[in-house]
Structures are given as C-alpha cells and as structure tokens.
Scaffold this active site. Structure first.
Site, short mmCIF file in Angstrom:
data_model
loop_
_atom_site.label_atom_id
_atom_site.label_comp_id
_atom_site.label_asym_id
_atom_site.label_seq_id
_atom_site.Cartn_x
_atom_site.Cartn_y
_atom_site.Cartn_z
N ASP A 10 0.87 -1.18 0.00
CA ASP A 10 0.00 0.00 0.00
C ASP A 10 0.91 1.23 0.00
O ASP A 10 2.09 1.14 0.33
CB ASP A 10 -0.92 0.00 1.23
N LYS A 14 -0.84 2.91 7.44
CA LYS A 14 -1.58 1.65 7.32
C LYS A 14 -0.61 0.46 7.27
O LYS A 14 -0.80 -0.54 7.97
CB LYS A 14 -2.44 1.69 6.04
N THR A 68 -11.72 2.46 -7.30
CA THR A 68 -12.21 2.92 -8.60
C THR A 68 -13.40 3.84 -8.33
O THR A 68 -14.56 3.46 -8.54
CB THR A 68 -12.63 1.73 -9.49
N THR A 111 -13.22 -3.15 -9.09
CA THR A 111 -14.39 -3.15 -9.96
C THR A 111 -14.15 -2.16 -11.11
O THR A 111 -14.01 -0.96 -10.88
CB THR A 111 -15.64 -2.73 -9.14
N GLU A 128 -14.57 -9.03 -7.26
CA GLU A 128 -14.78 -9.48 -5.88
C GLU A 128 -16.22 -9.19 -5.47
O GLU A 128 -16.75 -8.14 -5.79
CB GLU A 128 -13.79 -8.74 -4.96
N GLU A 178 -18.97 -5.93 3.11
CA GLU A 178 -18.31 -5.43 4.30
C GLU A 178 -19.04 -5.98 5.53
O GLU A 178 -20.26 -6.15 5.51
CB GLU A 178 -18.29 -3.90 4.31
N ASN A 214 -24.32 -5.99 -8.51
CA ASN A 214 -24.56 -4.87 -7.60
C ASN A 214 -25.77 -4.05 -8.02
O ASN A 214 -26.58 -3.63 -7.20
CB ASN A 214 -23.32 -3.96 -7.53
N GLY A 263 -26.64 2.44 0.38
CA GLY A 263 -25.43 3.25 0.28
C GLY A 263 -24.19 2.38 0.34
O GLY A 263 -24.21 1.23 -0.07
N CYS A 291 -19.87 1.06 -2.65
CA CYS A 291 -19.97 0.45 -3.98
C CYS A 291 -21.29 0.64 -4.72
O CYS A 291 -21.28 1.01 -5.89
CB CYS A 291 -19.60 -1.02 -3.90
P1 NAD Z 1 -10.28 0.99 -0.01
O1 NAD Z 1 -10.41 2.44 -0.19
O2 NAD Z 1 -10.76 0.36 1.27
O3 NAD Z 1 -8.74 0.56 -0.17
C1 NAD Z 1 -7.97 0.88 -1.25
C2 NAD Z 1 -6.50 0.88 -0.80
O4 NAD Z 1 -5.69 1.09 -1.97
C3 NAD Z 1 -6.14 1.99 0.18
O5 NAD Z 1 -5.51 1.42 1.32
C4 NAD Z 1 -5.19 2.89 -0.60
O6 NAD Z 1 -4.20 3.50 0.21
C5 NAD Z 1 -4.57 1.90 -1.57
N1 NAD Z 1 -3.99 2.50 -2.77
C6 NAD Z 1 -4.44 3.55 -3.50
N2 NAD Z 1 -3.61 3.77 -4.55
C7 NAD Z 1 -2.61 2.86 -4.47
C8 NAD Z 1 -1.46 2.58 -5.25
N3 NAD Z 1 -1.17 3.29 -6.34
N4 NAD Z 1 -0.67 1.57 -4.87
C9 NAD Z 1 -0.94 0.83 -3.75
N5 NAD Z 1 -2.02 1.05 -2.98
C10 NAD Z 1 -2.85 2.05 -3.33
O7 NAD Z 1 -10.99 0.32 -1.27
P2 NAD Z 1 -11.83 -1.03 -1.30
O8 NAD Z 1 -13.15 -0.80 -0.63
O9 NAD Z 1 -10.96 -2.15 -0.88
O10 NAD Z 1 -12.16 -1.13 -2.88
C11 NAD Z 1 -11.17 -1.48 -3.81
C12 NAD Z 1 -11.85 -1.95 -5.09
O11 NAD Z 1 -12.61 -3.14 -4.82
C13 NAD Z 1 -12.85 -0.95 -5.68
O12 NAD Z 1 -12.82 -1.04 -7.08
C14 NAD Z 1 -14.18 -1.45 -5.17
O13 NAD Z 1 -15.26 -1.10 -6.01
C15 NAD Z 1 -13.98 -2.94 -5.18
N6 NAD Z 1 -14.81 -3.69 -4.22
C16 NAD Z 1 -14.99 -3.22 -2.96
C17 NAD Z 1 -15.75 -3.96 -2.06
C18 NAD Z 1 -16.01 -3.49 -0.65
O14 NAD Z 1 -16.83 -4.09 0.03
N7 NAD Z 1 -15.35 -2.45 -0.16
C19 NAD Z 1 -16.30 -5.19 -2.45
C20 NAD Z 1 -16.07 -5.65 -3.76
C21 NAD Z 1 -15.32 -4.88 -4.64
C1 UGA Z 2 -22.31 -4.84 -1.58
C2 UGA Z 2 -22.64 -6.22 -2.18
O1 UGA Z 2 -23.59 -6.86 -1.35
C3 UGA Z 2 -21.38 -7.07 -2.29
O2 UGA Z 2 -21.70 -8.31 -2.91
C4 UGA Z 2 -20.37 -6.32 -3.14
O3 UGA Z 2 -19.16 -7.04 -3.25
C5 UGA Z 2 -20.09 -4.98 -2.50
O4 UGA Z 2 -21.33 -4.22 -2.39
C6 UGA Z 2 -19.15 -4.13 -3.32
O5 UGA Z 2 -19.10 -4.25 -4.53
O6 UGA Z 2 -18.52 -3.32 -2.65
P1 UGA Z 2 -21.79 -3.87 0.83
O7 UGA Z 2 -21.47 -2.57 0.16
O8 UGA Z 2 -20.89 -4.37 1.90
O9 UGA Z 2 -21.84 -5.04 -0.27
O10 UGA Z 2 -23.25 -3.72 1.42
P2 UGA Z 2 -24.62 -4.53 1.35
O11 UGA Z 2 -24.70 -5.47 2.47
O12 UGA Z 2 -24.88 -5.06 0.00
O13 UGA Z 2 -25.65 -3.33 1.61
C7 UGA Z 2 -25.71 -2.24 0.70
C8 UGA Z 2 -26.76 -1.24 1.15
O14 UGA Z 2 -28.06 -1.80 1.00
C9 UGA Z 2 -26.64 -0.82 2.62
O15 UGA Z 2 -26.88 0.56 2.71
C10 UGA Z 2 -27.73 -1.63 3.29
O16 UGA Z 2 -28.23 -1.05 4.48
C11 UGA Z 2 -28.78 -1.64 2.22
N1 UGA Z 2 -29.75 -2.77 2.35
C12 UGA Z 2 -29.34 -4.06 2.17
C13 UGA Z 2 -31.08 -2.50 2.63
O17 UGA Z 2 -31.48 -1.32 2.79
N2 UGA Z 2 -31.96 -3.54 2.72
C14 UGA Z 2 -31.58 -4.83 2.55
O18 UGA Z 2 -32.45 -5.73 2.60
C15 UGA Z 2 -30.24 -5.10 2.27
#
Ligand code: NAD
Ligand code: UGA
Length: 427
Positions: free
Chosen positions: A31, A36, A87, A122, A144, A148, A207, A256, A259
């Site tokens: 990172d 971190k 992203t 993504t 992925e 969360e 999503n 919200g 993602c």
């Molecule tokens: P995040 O903000 O939690 O973490 C991203 C990390 O990347 C940070 O620690 C940041 O410091 C680091 N970073 C930024 N630029 C960098 C670089 N040039 N080199 C090395 N590290 C660098 O992001 P996230 O929530 O883990 O999301 C990452 C991707 O995964 C996004 O595209 C998101 O849409 C996707 N995604 C997220 C979730 C989720 O639940 N958060 C689930 C599925 C997919």
């Molecule tokens: C969501 C997807 O569920 C994951 O599969 C995906 O990987 C991820 O986005 C991502 O691409 O980041 P997450 O953002 O952790 O996961 O949250 P969810 O549990 O999906 O909830 C999303 C929103 O919908 C929240 O605001 C939640 O409160 C709301 N929600 C969910 C409702 O209002 N009602 C429901 O029945 C379910």
C-alpha cells in the site's frame, strides 16, 4: 502454492491478502499509505471486520503474509498480482481508473514474464481488454463480491468465483484465467471462467440488480403505507416464491456504501456512452435519491417544522456490522435534516468522532437526552434492546421514526412513544 502480490490494503486488498495466506499461499501486500502498512505489520487492523485481524496475525506469524510500503516488492518475484485499488466515481459518473492505471504502469516495468496480472478492483467492461493490449503479460479480470462486515467469510466461502480473460473464448489468456480460478480451490466455490468483459459485467450487473431490488422495495413500502398494508408481510409472501427469494427485501433509508452508489452510476454511464437506454437503472438511482427526502418527510410529519427540532439519530454507518461511513444513507438523511434547521445528536457503536452535522455521543441514551424525536437509521441489533422506559424519561418528545423496522413495536409504544415504521401501519 503460489506467490501472490496484492496491491492496495483496503477492505478488498487486505481481505484478499489475509485469506490467500490462510489458504496456504505466500502473499506480499503493498500500500502507499505508510501509517496503514506500519499498523498492519504489527497486526493492527483498523477495519471492523470479523476474523480479519486474527487472519492477519496468523499470516504474519507463519511468515506467509507481509506488508510493504510501495508496490515494487509485491510486483516482482510473484506468480500473480492482484490489483485492489479504488475505482471511485469520476466527474461524469463513470468509474475513475486513475489508481488502477497508475498501478498497471508500475507493473509494466516490474512484473516477471510469467506473472498473471489480476484486476480485482471493480472496473467497467472492456478495461481488462484495453490493459491487455498495452501490457505484455497475461491480464485477467477477477471481480470481488464480498460484503463489508462479512469480508472474510465471503472470501473463504464465496458463492462463486468469476474469472475472465481478454479476447474470444478459448484464447490463450484462458489458461491464465484457469490458473487464477485454481487459487480459490480451497474455498470449494463454483468457478466461472469466461471472457473479461463478461466477468467485469457480472460484477456491475450483480450490484445494480441488488440496488434495483432495494429501490423497488423502498417504493413498495411507501405504497404499503398508503393502502394500509404491512411491507414485512408483503415481502415475506413474495419471498416464499423461489424465483424471488427473501434476500435484499428490507426497506430502509436508502442503499449506500462505497460500492452500490458508484457502481450504479458507472454502469449507467457505460450504457449511456454506448447509446443503450437503461431506464430501470436510472430509476433505481433516482428512487434512492428520493428516499432520504422521504425519510425527512416522515420525520417532519412526526415532529412538525424541523427548524430548531432536536433529533437523535441512532446509527450512522451505511449498514450494521461495519464502521464504514462512505456514502452512508444515514449521513445523507442527516445532511437534509440539518439543512432544514434540525439540531442533530447521534450514536453509533462504531463511530466516535462527530460526522458532518451530527454531534456524536458515546451512548444512545446520551444522544437521546432532551431530544424531540429519535430516528433509527442503521439496523444495529442493540437498538432493539434499548430500555424504552428509560429513553422516555430522558427525551423531551415522544416520536420514534424507525427507518429499518428494527424496533419491537409493543415495547416502544407501551413506553408512551408514537412509533413511525416504514411501510407498515403505525402501531
Ligand atoms: P479501499 O479504499 O478500502 O482501499 C484501497 C487501498 O488502496 C487503500 O488502502 C489505498 O491507500 C490503496 N492505494 C491507492 N492507490 C494505491 C497505489 N497506487 N498503490 C498501492 N495502494 C494504493 O478500497 P476497497 O473498498 O478495498 O475497494 C477497492 C476496489 O474493490 C474498488 O474497485 C471497489 O469497487 C472494489 N470492491 C470493494 C468492495 C467493498 O466491500 N469495499 C467489495 C467488492 C469490490
Ligand atoms: C455490496 C454487495 O452486497 C457485495 O456483494 C459487493 O461485493 C459490494 O457491495 C461491493 O461491490 O462493494 P456492501 O457494500 O458491503 O456489499 O453492502 P450490502 O450489504 O450489500 O448493503 C448495501 C446497502 O443496501 C446498505 O446501505 C444496506 O443497508 C442496504 N440494504 C441491504 C437495505 O437497505 N436492505 C436490505 O435488505 C439489504
């Protein structure tokens, strides 16, 4: 077992790194955030994710996991590089690929000839194909799907693994995609190996479909209020139809998180850029924007004009089980309430610092002191167990707006409160 580099130690990158180490691979997680990396190297995990700290400590202990500042060590001498950087939404609604492109630029001069670059961030359909055209290494898409608050369980027991290679099906990249799918062999999940545009679209399509379900149910809840129906009974009735299922049918203050909002906008932007009309997706987003206004309307109906009204907000994160405040519907609602002059206190088990217009207090009882009304915005289970007699004795007003239908109606009303649920008759 493979040598894996993970770029980005956020929710996805850190989970990927810790879980691959758990599955027996050797992982270097990089990172650019010095604080971190330093914390993670001491097994200090900031995020509120069950089992993640345990797996990080285990990986550091076995030597299969290490954290580095800067990407070089995670790009060189590895068999696979997983790109897990943000992203975010760009100015026009499309996904901003600046972070991904920066990492790929770095990778171009560093990764070995047989290393497979895996895009886990993504990214819009076509991104992997574009990258593969300018980088002389195998590149595949492996979106992925973790949630969360359930990140580790979702990664170690995914419902599916999707990997896509650029070019037509059967092209050379497919071998690299199969190798990536094999990394997940220990999870027992079914793998879909396809072309990269399809893999990228599985992610957005999933999503956006879930977001569409939620906008549908939020509108349905409003309709239930008008006809005197109970949305919980309606959705229960719907859910017994196997073709519909019961998940993602709970109404709320809007969807919200980091993602859904960005991914719905990005898919709509992709569709628009290709002249594909996608009114369902547009309506999904618009309905969600309207939902925070609808909640404000319910609060106004309950307490009267909001100027000077003292409101206690319970729950600030975007859903229960996480400390993530990104794009939280609770905060969107708070901003609208504050714009109408309401004075806001708040409590959330995972939030200690003030959030925008909300003065955050250390307990629900303290947040509720002298409040005219209480608004439940996040479905933390502990709110259902509050002592409502006690709450009544500290509050000035007697209104509770429950946007998650979380509270036990009898207990709340017996304590003298006027309860306003969502999509249900007022008890
Ligand atoms: P995040 O903000 O939690 O973490 C991203 C990390 O990347 C940070 O620690 C940041 O410091 C680091 N970073 C930024 N630029 C960098 C670089 N040039 N080199 C090395 N590290 C660098 O992001 P996230 O929530 O883990 O999301 C990452 C991707 O995964 C996004 O595209 C998101 O849409 C996707 N995604 C997220 C979730 C989720 O639940 N958060 C689930 C599925 C997919
Ligand atoms: C969501 C997807 O569920 C994951 O599969 C995906 O990987 C991820 O986005 C991502 O691409 O980041 P997450 O953002 O952790 O996961 O949250 P969810 O549990 O999906 O909830 C999303 C929103 O919908 C929240 O605001 C939640 O409160 C709301 N929600 C969910 C409702 O209002 N009602 C429901 O029945 C379910």
């Amino acid at each position: 077992m493979a040598r894996i580099g993970v770029i980005g130690a956020g929710y996805v990158g850190l989970t990927t790194a810790a879980c691959f180490a758990r599955l027996g691979h050797t992982v270097v997680c990089a990172d650019v955030d010095e604080a971190k990396v330093s914390a993670l190297s001491r097994a200090s995990v900031g995020a509120h994710e069950p089992r993640l700290a345990e797996l990080v400590a285990e990986g550091l202990g076995t030597g299969r996991l290490r954290f580095v500042l800067g990407n070089r060590a995670a790009l060189a001498d590895v068999d696979f590089v997983f790109v897990c950087v943000p992203t975010p939404t760009g100015p026009d609604g499309a996904a901003d690929l600046t972070f991904v492109d920066a990492v790929l630029d770095e990778a171009r001069g560093t990764v070995g000839p047989d290393c497979v670059i895996v895009i886990k961030s993504t990214v819009p359909a076509g991104t992997t194909e574009r990258v593969a055209a300018v980088i002389d290494r195998p590149v595949v898409s492996n979106p992925e799907f973790l949630r969360e608050g359930h990140a580790v369980d979702d990664f170690l027991r995914p419902q599916r693994v999707v990997v896509g290679a650029p070019g037509p099906r059967g092209a050379a990249g497919r071998e690299a995609a199969v190798r990536v799918a094999e990394l997940y062999a220990g999870t027992g999940a079914p793998a879909i190996v396809t072309d990269s545009a399809s893999a990228e679209l599985v992610k957005y399509a999933s999503n956006c479909f879930l977001a569409m379900k939620l906008s549908y149910v939020n509108s349905l809840a409003e309709l239930c209020e008008r006809v005197g129906a109970d949305v919980s009974d309606v959705t229960e009735g719907m859910s017994l139809d196997d073709r519909i299922g019961g998940a993602f049918l709970s109404p709320g203050p809007g969807w919200g998180g980091s993602c859904f909002p960005k991914d719905t906008r990005a898919l709509l932007s992709t569709a628009e850029s290709l002249d594909v009309d996608f009114p369902l997706l547009r309506a999904t987003i618009d309905t969600n924007h309207a939902q925070a206004h609808r909640v404000v309307g319910l609060v106004r109906d309950a307490v009267g004009p909001l100027r000077g009204a003292r409101l206690a907000l319970l729950g600030l994160t975007f859903k229960a089980g996480t400390d993530d405040l990104r794009d939280s519907p609770a905060l969107a609602t708070a901003t609208l309430l504050a714009a109408e002059g309401a004075v806001l206190t708040g409590y959330d088990p995972c939030v200690s610092a003030d959030c925008g217009p909300v003065r955050v207090l250390p307990s629900a009882e303290e947040a509720a002191r002298d409040a005219d009304a209480l608004v439940i915005l996040t479905e933390w289970p502990e709110f259902a167990d509050l002592d409502w007699e006690d709450m009544a004795s500290t509050m000035t007003g007697r209104s509770v707006v429950d946007t998650r239908n979380l509270l036990p109606p009898a207990k709340v009303t017996e304590a003298g409160f006027h309860l306003v649920p969502l999509g249900r008759p007022t008890p």
